[in-house]
Write a protein that holds these residues in place. Sequence first.
Motif, mmCIF file in Angstrom:
data_model
loop_
_atom_site.group_PDB
_atom_site.id
_atom_site.type_symbol
_atom_site.label_atom_id
_atom_site.label_comp_id
_atom_site.label_asym_id
_atom_site.label_seq_id
_atom_site.Cartn_x
_atom_site.Cartn_y
_atom_site.Cartn_z
ATOM 1 N N ARG A 1 0.859 -1.176 0.000
ATOM 2 C CA ARG A 1 0.000 0.000 0.000
ATOM 3 C C ARG A 1 0.898 1.228 0.000
ATOM 4 O O ARG A 1 1.846 1.325 0.781
ATOM 5 N N MET A 2 0.637 2.172 -0.882
ATOM 6 C CA MET A 2 1.432 3.392 -0.931
ATOM 7 C C MET A 2 0.622 4.511 -1.567
ATOM 8 O O MET A 2 -0.441 4.277 -2.149
ATOM 9 N N GLU A 3 1.154 5.717 -1.413
ATOM 10 C CA GLU A 3 0.550 6.890 -2.041
ATOM 11 C C GLU A 3 1.473 7.363 -3.154
ATOM 12 O O GLU A 3 2.692 7.451 -2.968
ATOM 13 N N ILE A 4 0.897 7.663 -4.311
ATOM 14 C CA ILE A 4 1.674 8.014 -5.489
ATOM 15 C C ILE A 4 1.165 9.330 -6.047
ATOM 16 O O ILE A 4 -0.049 9.523 -6.192
ATOM 17 N N LEU A 5 2.104 10.240 -6.363
ATOM 18 C CA LEU A 5 1.738 11.461 -7.067
ATOM 19 C C LEU A 5 1.781 11.156 -8.564
ATOM 20 O O LEU A 5 2.831 10.872 -9.133
ATOM 21 N N ASN A 6 0.617 11.193 -9.206
ATOM 22 C CA ASN A 6 0.494 10.821 -10.613
ATOM 23 C C ASN A 6 0.005 12.026 -11.405
ATOM 24 O O ASN A 6 -0.275 13.088 -10.842
ATOM 25 N N ARG A 7 -0.112 11.842 -12.705
ATOM 26 C CA ARG A 7 -0.560 12.935 -13.548
ATOM 27 C C ARG A 7 -1.764 12.476 -14.374
ATOM 28 O O ARG A 7 -1.741 11.422 -15.010
ATOM 29 N N HIS A 8 -2.811 13.298 -14.324
ATOM 30 C CA HIS A 8 -4.023 13.018 -15.092
ATOM 31 C C HIS A 8 -3.765 13.296 -16.570
ATOM 32 O O HIS A 8 -2.835 14.032 -16.931
ATOM 33 N N TRP B 1 -3.198 12.727 -6.588
ATOM 34 C CA TRP B 1 -2.651 11.771 -5.627
ATOM 35 C C TRP B 1 -3.502 10.503 -5.658
ATOM 36 O O TRP B 1 -4.729 10.566 -5.598
ATOM 37 N N LEU B 2 -2.830 9.345 -5.747
ATOM 38 C CA LEU B 2 -3.516 8.063 -5.747
ATOM 39 C C LEU B 2 -3.031 7.227 -4.572
ATOM 40 O O LEU B 2 -1.831 7.180 -4.275
ATOM 41 N N GLU B 3 -3.988 6.589 -3.930
ATOM 42 C CA GLU B 3 -3.649 5.577 -2.936
ATOM 43 C C GLU B 3 -3.839 4.231 -3.606
ATOM 44 O O GLU B 3 -4.937 3.914 -4.083
ATOM 45 N N THR B 4 -2.806 3.439 -3.699
ATOM 46 C CA THR B 4 -2.891 2.164 -4.396
ATOM 47 C C THR B 4 -2.597 1.014 -3.444
ATOM 48 O O THR B 4 -1.671 1.080 -2.634
ATOM 49 N N ILE C 1 -5.923 -1.895 -6.514
ATOM 50 C CA ILE C 1 -7.088 -1.048 -6.236
ATOM 51 C C ILE C 1 -6.573 0.368 -5.987
ATOM 52 O O ILE C 1 -5.743 0.588 -5.105
ATOM 53 N N GLU C 2 -7.034 1.291 -6.801
ATOM 54 C CA GLU C 2 -6.556 2.667 -6.692
ATOM 55 C C GLU C 2 -7.697 3.606 -6.314
ATOM 56 O O GLU C 2 -8.833 3.421 -6.777
ATOM 57 N N ARG C 3 -7.349 4.578 -5.509
ATOM 58 C CA ARG C 3 -8.361 5.542 -5.048
ATOM 59 C C ARG C 3 -7.780 6.938 -5.146
ATOM 60 O O ARG C 3 -6.641 7.179 -4.727
ATOM 61 N N ASP C 4 -8.556 7.867 -5.683
ATOM 62 C CA ASP C 4 -8.116 9.265 -5.816
ATOM 63 C C ASP C 4 -8.230 9.950 -4.449
ATOM 64 O O ASP C 4 -9.322 10.112 -3.905
#
Length: 440
Positions: free
Chosen positions: A1-8, A15-18, A36-39
């Motif tokens: 489980r981690m948090e990722i700074l992504n780009r739309h 920010w996505l929690e995956t 499973i990813e969550r915005d």
Amino acid sequence: RMEILNRHKDGRDIWLETNQVPIRGDQGGEMSYIAIERDITAAKQNAQQLEEARQAAEEGGRAKSDFLATMSHEIRTPMNGVIGMAQLLEETDLDTDQKLYADTILSSAKTLLALINDILDLSKLDAGQISINPCDFDLHQCIDETIRLLRTQAEAKGLTLDVERDADLPRHLNGDDHRLRQILNNLVGNAIKFTEQGRVKVTVEAEPTPGGGVLLNWSIIDTGIGIPKEMLTGIFERFSQADAAISRRFGGSGLGLAISRRLAEAMDGRITVTSEIGAGSCFTLALPFALASAADITVAPVPERTGDTDGLSGLRVLVAEDNRVNRLLIQKFLKQTDLELEFAHDGAEAVDKVKSFEPDIILMDVSMPVMDGLEATRIIRSWGQPQPAIIALTANAFDTDREVCLAAGMNEFVTKPISRTQLLEVLASFAQAHRVQMTG
């Protein structure tokens, strides 16, 4: 489980929690993943805003503390001159009108000083800087001394001040008797202020607590103006009075009850109130204390105030003070003593004069131009020559100021405004210690 700074895909950062879980194939060789990813962009933004708000609040708290410390110093410095000169004026030959004027100046100045002290106490409580310092003390002596001071106020208004205590009230307790006196002064003083005729009654009872201590239950009952029911909770808020008319009629800042309740809570106690308009009020105070034995209590002898200054004869005193009025005030306070007095206008001059004048005691202001009192003290303490006693005589009033002064090497911390009696007493105490040191 981690948090990722992504780009739309539209270029926005999100920010996505995956949450990723590996799954092995039937034969164990193949590996697949379920993700499973969550915005959580909105949650991240909220957290950032909360952090910025917290930092702003802390900065505001620091700014308030700095403001109060600065204003306390700036107000106390001229107050030292006003109160000191009024005291000196009262000691001269005055006619009836002149004595009335001097008494009014002194009374008004002391009222202003009490307001400054209340604001500082409330600020310390808000910042969590008020410390509770328990010690062994004599409860009966504490009650007697506190009521003796307040009875003068009551008698001046034609009121009766009665005290009733349990026959089996313990005498020796462990707790902060200074804070107990402060709370009682506020509660009983308020009762006297808002009572125009009749009496104020103070009762105290003790009940045992499971830990082996006692819970003191105080009641302060008056026959005063009373408090409306809708205001019973609000009177414990800062700057609060029952209504504006009461504030104009009786005066006061509305800080005493707010300070008393917070002090009681800091001592694991509580304050409650019941009242009826026109019939008076009843404040109840419950405070826990531990028991102490008489053997644990050491009562410091109280020096007899005879006004004799022979003990200061021949003493060499250096006063480091940049304020002209305060230098003049100290000179007048010490005019009738047989000591050698020298002045320095800043810390650097004080350091130079220590070498030439060789004082026994230095009265050191803290905030001075060129070099402050703390730096001057550190320099003097770094020398190998015989050391004078250094007493901080300052308008800084916080506990942290005292700690800084003592850490720099000062022997004592005295807050302005200072009276002539207080100045003579502190000089006498260090003069005695100096003579003992010199004679071995």
